[in-house]
Motif scaffolding. Structure first.
Motif, PDB file in Angstrom:
ATOM      1  N   MET A 217     -57.645 -38.154 -17.084  1.00 60.78           N
ATOM      2  CA  MET A 217     -56.819 -39.219 -17.691  1.00 60.78           C
ATOM      3  C   MET A 217     -55.521 -39.372 -16.884  1.00 60.78           C
ATOM      4  O   MET A 217     -54.802 -38.402 -16.680  1.00 60.78           O
ATOM      5  CB  MET A 217     -56.510 -38.793 -19.137  1.00 60.78           C
ATOM      6  CG  MET A 217     -55.654 -39.752 -19.916  1.00 60.78           C
ATOM      7  SD  MET A 217     -56.527 -41.157 -20.595  1.00 60.78           S
ATOM      8  CE  MET A 217     -57.670 -40.396 -21.730  1.00 60.78           C
ATOM      9  N   ILE A 218     -55.276 -40.577 -16.427  1.00 60.48           N
ATOM     10  CA  ILE A 218     -54.072 -40.849 -15.625  1.00 60.48           C
ATOM     11  C   ILE A 218     -53.193 -41.846 -16.380  1.00 60.48           C
ATOM     12  O   ILE A 218     -53.714 -42.766 -17.024  1.00 60.48           O
ATOM     13  CB  ILE A 218     -54.438 -41.503 -14.265  1.00 60.48           C
ATOM     14  CG1 ILE A 218     -55.601 -40.768 -13.580  1.00 60.48           C
ATOM     15  CG2 ILE A 218     -53.211 -41.609 -13.370  1.00 60.48           C
ATOM     16  CD1 ILE A 218     -55.232 -39.651 -12.693  1.00 60.48           C
ATOM     17  N   HIS A 219     -51.896 -41.659 -16.287  1.00 55.41           N
ATOM     18  CA  HIS A 219     -50.943 -42.603 -16.873  1.00 55.41           C
ATOM     19  C   HIS A 219     -50.396 -43.505 -15.777  1.00 55.41           C
ATOM     20  O   HIS A 219     -49.979 -42.993 -14.734  1.00 55.41           O
ATOM     21  CB  HIS A 219     -49.773 -41.864 -17.521  1.00 55.41           C
ATOM     22  CG  HIS A 219     -50.175 -41.016 -18.689  1.00 55.41           C
ATOM     23  ND1 HIS A 219     -50.617 -39.729 -18.550  1.00 55.41           N
ATOM     24  CD2 HIS A 219     -50.229 -41.300 -20.007  1.00 55.41           C
ATOM     25  CE1 HIS A 219     -50.908 -39.238 -19.748  1.00 55.41           C
ATOM     26  NE2 HIS A 219     -50.691 -40.168 -20.651  1.00 55.41           N
ATOM     27  N   VAL A 220     -50.378 -44.798 -16.008  1.00 60.50           N
ATOM     28  CA  VAL A 220     -49.732 -45.713 -15.066  1.00 60.50           C
ATOM     29  C   VAL A 220     -48.637 -46.475 -15.802  1.00 60.50           C
ATOM     30  O   VAL A 220     -48.774 -46.807 -16.982  1.00 60.50           O
ATOM     31  CB  VAL A 220     -50.732 -46.685 -14.384  1.00 60.50           C
ATOM     32  CG1 VAL A 220     -51.754 -45.909 -13.567  1.00 60.50           C
ATOM     33  CG2 VAL A 220     -51.422 -47.580 -15.376  1.00 60.50           C
ATOM     34  N   CYS A 221     -47.541 -46.730 -15.080  1.00 58.91           N
ATOM     35  CA  CYS A 221     -46.345 -47.304 -15.711  1.00 58.91           C
ATOM     36  C   CYS A 221     -45.930 -48.577 -14.975  1.00 58.91           C
ATOM     37  O   CYS A 221     -45.957 -48.618 -13.741  1.00 58.91           O
ATOM     38  CB  CYS A 221     -45.178 -46.327 -15.657  1.00 58.91           C
ATOM     39  SG  CYS A 221     -45.564 -44.702 -16.329  1.00 58.91           S
ATOM     40  N   ARG A 222     -45.519 -49.544 -15.742  1.00 58.24           N
ATOM     41  CA  ARG A 222     -45.008 -50.793 -15.180  1.00 58.24           C
ATOM     42  C   ARG A 222     -43.629 -51.070 -15.780  1.00 58.24           C
ATOM     43  O   ARG A 222     -43.467 -51.035 -17.000  1.00 58.24           O
ATOM     44  CB  ARG A 222     -45.971 -51.944 -15.522  1.00 58.24           C
ATOM     45  CG  ARG A 222     -45.507 -53.318 -15.130  1.00 58.24           C
ATOM     46  CD  ARG A 222     -45.739 -53.616 -13.670  1.00 58.24           C
ATOM     47  NE  ARG A 222     -45.114 -54.883 -13.310  1.00 58.24           N
ATOM     48  CZ  ARG A 222     -45.331 -55.521 -12.167  1.00 58.24           C
ATOM     49  NH1 ARG A 222     -46.148 -55.024 -11.271  1.00 58.24           N
ATOM     50  NH2 ARG A 222     -44.728 -56.655 -11.912  1.00 58.24           N
ATOM     51  N   LYS A 223     -42.665 -51.352 -14.903  1.00 56.85           N
ATOM     52  CA  LYS A 223     -41.304 -51.637 -15.376  1.00 56.85           C
ATOM     53  C   LYS A 223     -41.034 -53.133 -15.305  1.00 56.85           C
ATOM     54  O   LYS A 223     -41.346 -53.768 -14.293  1.00 56.85           O
ATOM     55  CB  LYS A 223     -40.291 -50.880 -14.513  1.00 56.85           C
ATOM     56  CG  LYS A 223     -38.858 -51.102 -14.950  1.00 56.85           C
ATOM     57  CD  LYS A 223     -37.943 -49.971 -14.513  1.00 56.85           C
ATOM     58  CE  LYS A 223     -37.504 -50.149 -13.087  1.00 56.85           C
ATOM     59  NZ  LYS A 223     -36.470 -49.163 -12.703  1.00 56.85           N
ATOM     60  N   GLU A 224     -40.475 -53.671 -16.356  1.00 51.55           N
ATOM     61  CA  GLU A 224     -40.047 -55.073 -16.378  1.00 51.55           C
ATOM     62  C   GLU A 224     -38.618 -55.113 -16.904  1.00 51.55           C
ATOM     63  O   GLU A 224     -38.137 -54.147 -17.491  1.00 51.55           O
ATOM     64  CB  GLU A 224     -40.965 -55.928 -17.270  1.00 51.55           C
ATOM     65  CG  GLU A 224     -42.414 -55.995 -16.811  1.00 51.55           C
ATOM     66  CD  GLU A 224     -42.615 -56.782 -15.517  1.00 51.55           C
ATOM     67  OE1 GLU A 224     -41.718 -57.559 -15.143  1.00 51.55           O
ATOM     68  OE2 GLU A 224     -43.660 -56.598 -14.880  1.00 51.55           O
ATOM     69  N   HIS A 225     -37.975 -56.245 -16.710  1.00 52.22           N
ATOM     70  CA  HIS A 225     -36.555 -56.357 -17.030  1.00 52.22           C
ATOM     71  C   HIS A 225     -36.299 -57.614 -17.849  1.00 52.22           C
ATOM     72  O   HIS A 225     -36.948 -58.623 -17.631  1.00 52.22           O
ATOM     73  CB  HIS A 225     -35.786 -56.439 -15.700  1.00 52.22           C
ATOM     74  CG  HIS A 225     -34.324 -56.587 -15.870  1.00 52.22           C
ATOM     75  ND1 HIS A 225     -33.500 -55.517 -16.109  1.00 52.22           N
ATOM     76  CD2 HIS A 225     -33.533 -57.685 -15.869  1.00 52.22           C
ATOM     77  CE1 HIS A 225     -32.263 -55.955 -16.237  1.00 52.22           C
ATOM     78  NE2 HIS A 225     -32.255 -57.258 -16.092  1.00 52.22           N
ATOM     79  N   PHE A 226     -35.381 -57.537 -18.789  1.00 50.85           N
ATOM     80  CA  PHE A 226     -34.903 -58.764 -19.444  1.00 50.85           C
ATOM     81  C   PHE A 226     -33.451 -58.603 -19.873  1.00 50.85           C
ATOM     82  O   PHE A 226     -32.971 -57.491 -20.088  1.00 50.85           O
ATOM     83  CB  PHE A 226     -35.789 -59.178 -20.629  1.00 50.85           C
ATOM     84  CG  PHE A 226     -35.833 -58.209 -21.793  1.00 50.85           C
ATOM     85  CD1 PHE A 226     -36.713 -57.139 -21.799  1.00 50.85           C
ATOM     86  CD2 PHE A 226     -35.007 -58.388 -22.899  1.00 50.85           C
ATOM     87  CE1 PHE A 226     -36.761 -56.244 -22.871  1.00 50.85           C
ATOM     88  CE2 PHE A 226     -35.056 -57.514 -23.990  1.00 50.85           C
ATOM     89  CZ  PHE A 226     -35.939 -56.430 -23.971  1.00 50.85           C
ATOM     90  N   ASN A 227     -32.775 -59.736 -19.975  1.00 48.66           N
ATOM     91  CA  ASN A 227     -31.411 -59.778 -20.507  1.00 48.66           C
ATOM     92  C   ASN A 227     -31.491 -60.451 -21.855  1.00 48.66           C
ATOM     93  O   ASN A 227     -32.197 -61.447 -22.012  1.00 48.66           O
ATOM     94  CB  ASN A 227     -30.494 -60.636 -19.642  1.00 48.66           C
ATOM     95  CG  ASN A 227     -30.473 -60.185 -18.198  1.00 48.66           C
ATOM     96  OD1 ASN A 227     -30.326 -59.008 -17.923  1.00 48.66           O
ATOM     97  ND2 ASN A 227     -30.659 -61.124 -17.298  1.00 48.66           N
ATOM     98  N   ALA A 228     -30.747 -59.923 -22.822  1.00 53.76           N
ATOM     99  CA  ALA A 228     -30.751 -60.578 -24.122  1.00 53.76           C
ATOM    100  C   ALA A 228     -29.472 -60.252 -24.872  1.00 53.76           C
ATOM    101  O   ALA A 228     -28.800 -59.255 -24.596  1.00 53.76           O
ATOM    102  CB  ALA A 228     -31.970 -60.134 -24.932  1.00 53.76           C
ATOM    103  N   ALA A 229     -29.157 -61.131 -25.812  1.00 54.17           N
ATOM    104  CA  ALA A 229     -27.994 -60.931 -26.681  1.00 54.17           C
ATOM    105  C   ALA A 229     -28.479 -60.475 -28.048  1.00 54.17           C
ATOM    106  O   ALA A 229     -29.609 -60.772 -28.448  1.00 54.17           O
ATOM    107  CB  ALA A 229     -27.227 -62.239 -26.817  1.00 54.17           C
TER     108      ALA A 229
END
Ligand code: NI
Length: 139
Positions: free
Chosen positions: A1-13
């Protein structure tokens, strides 16, 4: 079992404010996040899925596909938005990181099931350099 990670970004108020409490109580609990005229954060969202690599690709899942899924179903709804007013899946909820990770989990768990056998493992959400929340689903 392998874990894969994806990073995303957002700005919010947002504003963290419990309407059942006085202004003073809100400021005592939420500090600057209770500011009535809103404030913003640069959020980092890290989504981890787990599974076994496909022998044909060597991938647990295609990271481009994972990124596209997160963007389409989560980031587009949150980026440059007011979390208290603009986001359907946060309606009537206090927009803390804790609330966000649970709601994001519900969306991605369902959408992932349509495109991959990999399973959602963790949602991590960074609100500041020092503070982040993670969620592994209901255990
Ligand atoms: Ni805040």
């Amino acid at each position: 079992m392998i874990h894969v990670c994806r990073k995303e970004h957002f700005n919010a108020a947002h504003k963290l404010y419990n309407p059942r409490w006085s202004k003073e109580e809100n400021e005592a609990v939420f500090g600057p996040c209770a500011n009535e005229n809103w404030h913003g954060h640069n959020f980092e969202l890290i989504v981890t899925v787990k599974g076994n690599p496909d022998p044909n690709t060597g991938f647990v899942m295609d990271m481009k596909q994972l990124g596209a899924l997160i963007k389409q179903h989560v980031i587009q709804k949150l980026d440059h938005k007011n979390l208290n007013l603009d986001v359907d899946f946060l309606e009537g909820k206090l927009p803390s990181c804790e609330t966000l990770v649970v709601e994001i989990w519900k969306i991605l768990e369902k959408e992932l099931a349509n495109i991959t056998t990999a399973k959602l493992h963790r949602i991590q959400l960074w609100e500041t350099h020092n503070n982040f929340v993670e969620y592994f689903g209901e255990q």
